[in-house]
Design a protein around this motif. Structure first.
Motif, mmCIF file in Angstrom:
data_model
loop_
_atom_site.group_PDB
_atom_site.id
_atom_site.type_symbol
_atom_site.label_atom_id
_atom_site.label_comp_id
_atom_site.label_asym_id
_atom_site.label_seq_id
_atom_site.Cartn_x
_atom_site.Cartn_y
_atom_site.Cartn_z
ATOM 1 N N THR A 124 -1.088 7.444 -8.045
ATOM 2 C CA THR A 124 -2.255 7.263 -7.183
ATOM 3 C C THR A 124 -2.613 8.533 -6.418
ATOM 4 O OG1 THR A 124 -0.770 6.390 -5.463
ATOM 5 C CG2 THR A 124 -1.858 4.798 -6.916
ATOM 6 N N PRO B 28 0.841 -1.208 0.000
ATOM 7 C CA PRO B 28 0.000 0.000 0.000
ATOM 8 C C PRO B 28 0.875 1.257 0.000
ATOM 9 C CG PRO B 28 -0.721 -1.552 1.677
ATOM 10 C CD PRO B 28 0.583 -2.058 1.154
ATOM 11 N N GLN C 261 -1.082 10.266 -4.107
ATOM 12 C CA GLN C 261 -0.881 10.180 -2.660
ATOM 13 C C GLN C 261 0.038 11.319 -2.210
ATOM 14 O OE1 GLN C 261 -2.485 7.997 -0.755
ATOM 15 N NE2 GLN C 261 -3.464 7.033 -2.533
ATOM 16 N N CYS D 205 1.102 3.758 1.947
ATOM 17 C CA CYS D 205 1.670 4.133 3.236
ATOM 18 C C CYS D 205 2.852 3.259 3.623
ATOM 19 C CB CYS D 205 0.591 4.081 4.323
ATOM 20 S SG CYS D 205 -0.189 2.462 4.494
#
Length: 491
Positions: A83, A49, A85, A51
């Motif tokens: 993505t 993921p 992020q 994170c």
């Protein structure tokens, strides 16, 4: 050289006991590169993921006892940008700036600056640009251009460019030709051509030669300005010619287009003369524009001279050229000559198109020769030229102008079957004409067909029907309700 087999046993024992390898085979450069590649492949296959990307990066390389590479960090940052992020990009940059020791490649920051720009995070892009030296990277025009692309994307951000250029000079960044191109392109895009010319002069003052691409862009922008004077455009091109700029066909075509648009056909013709003097043979597009200019001004004598000249030069007229010339003939009421031009076109292998026939149909209908217009319409259909809404409108206007309402109704019904149409002012005229002649039932039948085809009549048609409904007892209220409801439901 002594063979190993010739050595005494005591010598062999001595070598085995005291021999030392100069470098461990597990600490060589090739082994380090191999381990880094293995760690990188492990990172790419894990797909954690967002994170966990940074911890996974650190763990993957620690497992192989090597330091992370710039490519690994670039992979992590690209994955985060794909993505979107934003929150996880900051820790990666902190790790990259404070922990790692390698010189970070500049393309990593250029990619991030462009990413921030696409998401309108202009201040983040600017801050990252200023922080590039903290990542052991020497910024250049590559990262500056990425930031300029972001700032030049909007008029508000464009105001920040002067400060960025001053700061970049302090950072030791030298503007390249590509940087000047970005600035000139942005200024021309917002109509600040004067500032663009100043930027171009600044570029030449900084030791760069005359850029043909930039000159062409500025001349085009000068032409496209609403309040532009072609004298200024020609003056600019003359000054650039002194510096070595050679205007091409496209540059002169842009000037001709503006002159014709401003109703200066004679000046456009002078540009053609100038092109020939400079050894540039004007193409058929240039001549067609000049021809259109003279016809629009009503100078048909000059138009004939231009048409004859292009033929003498060996240029082959295309369908657009013929359409312009035929339109000029029709304006002079020379319909016969226009029809003869169709024959000439076909003999020369230039097939008339829909515009050609519509021009002639309109001229014939204006002269009241409706039978001839019908024959021409059949001819164009036989020649494989499909009719459109404009064709039917020309015929409807001609029929209505001559009072042939019933024939106009036939054409309207044919339109409903062959052409998608939501509104046509001629429809209201036909319905109005039917009501004026007392043919309300016929008008109602036509109205029903219009509603069935999602064609919405306008106020004139409804007014005529309402005023005529009092004399027609057969018109029931339910009929009106059934007709009005679909019209109200139309978008």
């Amino acid at each position: 050289m002594v063979r190993a087999s010739a050595l005494k046993p005591s010598s062999k024992f001595f070598l085995r006991k005291h021999r030392k390898w100069p470098v461990s085979p597990y600490n060589t450069r090739w082994q380090q590169i191999f381990n880094q590649n293995q760690a990188f492949q492990s990172l790419k296959k894990s797909l954690p993921p967002p994170c966990h990307l940074l911890p996974t990066l650190i763990y993957s390389f620690k497992t192989y006892n090597v330091d992370p590479t710039p490519e690994a960090y670039h992979f992590v940052l690209k994955t985060l940008t794909k993505t979107s992020q934003f929150d996880h990009i900051v820790p990666v940059l902190c790790q990259l700036g404070k922990v790692e020791k390698f010189d970070t490649p500049e393309h990593i920051f250029s990619h991030l600056i462009g990413f921030y720009g696409r998401w309108s995070k202009t201040q983040d892009a600017i801050d990252l640009f200023y922080r590039i030296p903290k990542f052991r990277c020497v910024p250049s025009a590559h990262s500056l251009n990425a930031l300029l692309y972001v700032l030049c994307g909007s008029c508000e951000c464009l105001k920040l460019v002067p400060e960025i250029l001053l700061r970049s000079h302090v950072m030791g960044i030298r503007l390249e030709e590509s940087s000047f191109w970005i600035l000139v392109n942005a200024l021309c895009g917002i109509g600040k051509v004067g500032y663009a010319i100043e930027i171009m002069n600044c570029m030449m003052n900084n030791g760069y030669g005359l850029n043909v691409k930039i000159c062409g862009l500025i001349s085009l922008s000068l032409c496209e300005q609403k309040d532009s004077e072609c004298v200024d455009v020609m003056g600019f091109m003359g000054e650039m010619q002194i510096l070595g700029f050679c205007p091409g066909m496209m540059d002169y075509s842009n000037v001709i287009r503006v002159m014709v648009k401003q109703g200066r056909g004679l000046d456009a013709l002078n540009v053609l003369v100038k092109m020939k003097e400079e050894g540039i043979k004007p193409d058929i597009v240039c001549y067609t524009m000049v021809l259109h200019g003279f016809i629009a001004e009503g100078d048909f004598k000059k138009a004939d001279q231009v048409f004859d000249e292009l033929l003498v030069l060996g240029l082959v007229p295309d369908v657009y050229t013929y359409n312009v010339y035929i339109n000029g003939l029709c304006k002079q009421n020379k319909v016969e000559s226009g029809l003869m031009m169709i024959t000439s076109m076909e003999e020369l292998g230039c097939k008339p198109n829909l515009i050609t026939y519509n021009i002639l149909l309109k001229a014939i209908c204006n002269s009241g020769e409706l039978r001839r217009a019908r024959n021409l319409m059949r001819e164009m259909t036989l020649n494989g030229v499909g009719v459109n809404l404009q064709t039917y409108r020309i015929m409807l206007d001609g029929l209505f102008g001559k009072g042939d309402i019933e024939e106009a109704c036939v054409f309207m019904e044919e339109m409903f079957d062959k052409v998608i149409v939501h509104f046509c002012s001629s429809f209201d005229e036909v319905i109005y004409g039917l009501c004026q002649r007392g043919l309300v039932c016929k008008a109602m039948e036509l109205l029903k067909k219009m509603v069935a085809k999602n064609v919405a009549p306008r106020s004139k048609a409804w007014e005529a029907l309402l005023l005529s409904s009092g004399s027609e007892p057969s018109l029931e209220e339910t009929t009106w309700t059934g007709l009005v409801e679909p019209i109200v439901a139309l978008p």
